[in-house]
Write a protein that holds these residues in place. Structure first.
Motif, PDB file in Angstrom:
ATOM      1  N   ALA A 103       0.807  -1.214   0.000  1.00  0.00           N
ATOM      2  CA  ALA A 103       0.000   0.000   0.000  1.00  0.00           C
ATOM      3  C   ALA A 103       0.846   1.272   0.000  1.00  0.00           C
ATOM      4  CB  ALA A 103      -0.944  -0.007   1.202  1.00  0.00           C
ATOM      5  N   THR A 104       1.985   1.227   0.649  1.00  0.00           N
ATOM      6  CA  THR A 104       2.855   2.408   0.695  1.00  0.00           C
ATOM      7  C   THR A 104       3.338   2.774  -0.701  1.00  0.00           C
ATOM      8  OG1 THR A 104       3.566   1.851   2.930  1.00  0.00           O
ATOM      9  CG2 THR A 104       4.974   3.363   1.689  1.00  0.00           C
ATOM     10  N   ASN A 105       3.827   1.790  -1.450  1.00  0.00           N
ATOM     11  CA  ASN A 105       4.289   2.065  -2.814  1.00  0.00           C
ATOM     12  C   ASN A 105       3.131   2.436  -3.732  1.00  0.00           C
ATOM     13  OD1 ASN A 105       7.012   1.694  -2.298  1.00  0.00           O
ATOM     14  ND2 ASN A 105       6.904  -0.500  -2.688  1.00  0.00           N
ATOM     15  N   GLY A 127      -1.838  -4.832   2.278  1.00  0.00           N
ATOM     16  CA  GLY A 127      -1.769  -4.014   3.476  1.00  0.00           C
ATOM     17  C   GLY A 127      -1.306  -4.884   4.633  1.00  0.00           C
ATOM     18  N   LYS A 128      -1.320  -4.336   5.820  1.00  0.00           N
ATOM     19  CA  LYS A 128      -0.883  -5.108   6.986  1.00  0.00           C
ATOM     20  C   LYS A 128      -1.806  -6.279   7.262  1.00  0.00           C
ATOM     21  CE  LYS A 128       1.492  -1.356   9.322  1.00  0.00           C
ATOM     22  NZ  LYS A 128       1.560  -0.500  10.512  1.00  0.00           N
ATOM     23  N   ASN A 129      -3.110  -6.093   7.062  1.00  0.00           N
ATOM     24  CA  ASN A 129      -4.073  -7.122   7.433  1.00  0.00           C
ATOM     25  C   ASN A 129      -4.967  -7.584   6.290  1.00  0.00           C
ATOM     26  OD1 ASN A 129      -3.297  -7.027  10.220  1.00  0.00           O
ATOM     27  ND2 ASN A 129      -4.389  -5.082  10.341  1.00  0.00           N
ATOM     28  N   SER A 130      -4.715  -7.104   5.076  1.00  0.00           N
ATOM     29  CA  SER A 130      -5.608  -7.480   3.981  1.00  0.00           C
ATOM     30  C   SER A 130      -4.926  -7.304   2.633  1.00  0.00           C
ATOM     31  CB  SER A 130      -6.891  -6.640   4.025  1.00  0.00           C
ATOM     32  OG  SER A 130      -6.578  -5.287   3.777  1.00  0.00           O
ATOM     33  N   GLU A 131      -5.581  -7.842   1.637  1.00  0.00           N
ATOM     34  CA  GLU A 131      -5.150  -7.671   0.249  1.00  0.00           C
ATOM     35  C   GLU A 131      -6.364  -7.223  -0.558  1.00  0.00           C
ATOM     36  OE1 GLU A 131      -1.690 -11.061  -0.007  1.00  0.00           O
ATOM     37  OE2 GLU A 131      -3.691 -11.560  -0.719  1.00  0.00           O
TER      38      GLU A 131
END
Length: 82
Positions: A6-8, A31-35
């Protein structure tokens, strides 16, 4: 399918969205907890249409029958009435 965190994605969001729409190449955003998957509108609409066709047994059967019809039994293009 490309995968990106998500950051990129956030750093290059506008150009990525343009490329997904232009080249119809799906993108998985992690993401940390999902796609999440980003699709072009064209790909999304095609996916929905395919699901609707496959979910309709009568239409699906007609398509399968048509696919199994020998070419010799089909109408020529100039005989088709639209």
């Amino acid at each position: 399918m490309q995968v990106m965190n998500a950051t990129n994605f956030r750093k290059n969001m506008f150009s990525i969205i343009e490329n997904v729409g232009k080249y119809n190449e799906a993108l998985c955003i992690t993401g940390k907890n999902s796609e999440t998957v980003l699709l072009s509108l064209e790909d999304y609409n095609n996916l929905i249409a395919t699901m609707e066709i496959n979910g309709n047994p009568v239409l699906r059967r007609k398509i399968e029958e048509g696919m199994n019809t020998p070419v010799e039994e089909c109408l020529s293009a100039d005989e088709v009435v639209w």
